[in-house]
Scaffold this active site. Sequence first.
Site, short mmCIF file in Angstrom:
data_model
loop_
_atom_site.label_atom_id
_atom_site.label_comp_id
_atom_site.label_asym_id
_atom_site.label_seq_id
_atom_site.Cartn_x
_atom_site.Cartn_y
_atom_site.Cartn_z
N ASP A 60 97.64 76.97 55.13
CA ASP A 60 96.26 76.48 55.11
C ASP A 60 95.37 77.30 56.03
O ASP A 60 95.40 77.11 57.25
CB ASP A 60 96.28 75.00 55.53
CG ASP A 60 94.90 74.37 55.52
OD1 ASP A 60 93.97 74.98 54.94
OD2 ASP A 60 94.75 73.28 56.08
N SER A 78 78.44 85.29 51.54
CA SER A 78 78.23 86.05 50.30
C SER A 78 76.72 86.04 50.05
O SER A 78 76.09 84.99 50.10
CB SER A 78 78.98 85.35 49.15
OG SER A 78 78.37 85.65 47.91
#
Length: 418
Positions: free
Chosen positions: A117, A281
């Site tokens: 994780d 992004s």
Amino acid sequence: MANHSVLITALVAFAIAATGLASVIPPVDAACNSSTFSIRQVKNPRFSRHGPLALAKIYRKYRVPFPDDLRAFMDHFSHTMKRTTGSASTTPESDDVEYLTSVSIGTPPQVLNMNFDTGSSDLWVFSTELPADEVNGQTLYDPSKSSTAQKLQGETWSITYGDGSTCGGDVYTDQVTVGSLTVKTQAVECADHVSKEFTEDTQNSGLFGLGFDNINTVMPDRQNTFFTNAKSGLDQPLFTADLKAGAPGTYSFGFIDKNAYVGKITYLPVDTSQGFWEFTSPGYLIASGKVQRVALQGIADTGTTLLLLPDQVVSDYYSSVSGAQYESSQAGYTFPCSQSSSLPDFTFVLNSSSAITVPGKYMTYAPTDSSGQTCFGSMQRNTGVGFSIFGDIAIKSAFVVFDGGNTRIGWAAKEIKV
Ligand SMILES: *[C@@H]1O[C@H](CO)[C@@H](O)[C@H](O)[C@H]1NC(C)=O
Ligand SMILES: *[C@@H]1O[C@H](CO)[C@@H](O)[C@H](O)[C@H]1NC(C)=O
């Protein structure tokens, strides 16, 4: 019986990986110095998909209060579950699987299947300290059976979720081996209580946190992740995730497999202040549409299935899917399952010349009920979370480099089968 077969699956998967990757796995006695290795995931055959539950898991993990409709769903769900269950196990569809990775802890090694994780930083395990009614098939780590286990006196760990449920326990150090790399003194957090969500995930014996150390929950002394401890012994201080849809993926430590991707790797800086692999992004596009310049500030999280994005992005995406709508009773976007094969691709931009495309075929998460008419989407809005979450849906679409040495994340395109 179930445990036994899982163990064998894990060993077989590992044997296959070891054969296939023999050239990159150093001899065991070299592993504490210069090292690189890969480890394949194993299947969790009992995992079944459920849209709103997947969403609830995210809200718990990030300790964000549930939006009203999700809370209403969960209240109703736990109510009906209580009335109807004796056995809560559902029969999964063959493609409804979760993938885990086997980890050896202690001397002699105890093998546990764990969830790697990148969105958390505790290495915690189901242990023999748990009450019997909180265990349901998981493998238990027993520190008393390990000659290398040492209790970290006075240290405890605890994770509290947004809905008030918690898990936690005490802490040992022990030898932990993944693939061919051993960390001799790794903090292993032993659960002495877990909430029912973990108990119900029957094959998953713990979480293997690969986030940054600043969000580790051990008190009073925060502990390092396995990656932090292993870093100086790796050829390169990085690990990569090459996850796949419907097949085991590979985590590699210490090297970049040049055959695992196509084109170039684009690196973006990582902001570690919240403990995550957080990057931005600069925009997105739907199908072959025009680039929308919206900063998507988000984290790469291998421990989350869904792709969570800002409201406007998600509504833009579903506006191009016939029959899609935000369905309050499901706390998320749904669409007619008949649209599954024609969902548009979603592309997130890395820089002016590169981007990662999430294929439309990854955008169906699961039918909302047994009639199979309506499907819950893999892309959902990130209401209240405060950042986007690039979960497995996005990570499976790429080859991802978690570069701890340069505090940056690299994304590259890869060939996607199926
Ligand atoms: C590994 O050990 C050799 C010899 O002891 C040393 O020269 C080399 O630098 C070490 N490599 C790493 C990455 O620590
Ligand atoms: C964009 O990323 C590519 C690698 O994929 C790199 O070669 C190029 O220099 C980057 N462009 C900019 C403007 O940063």
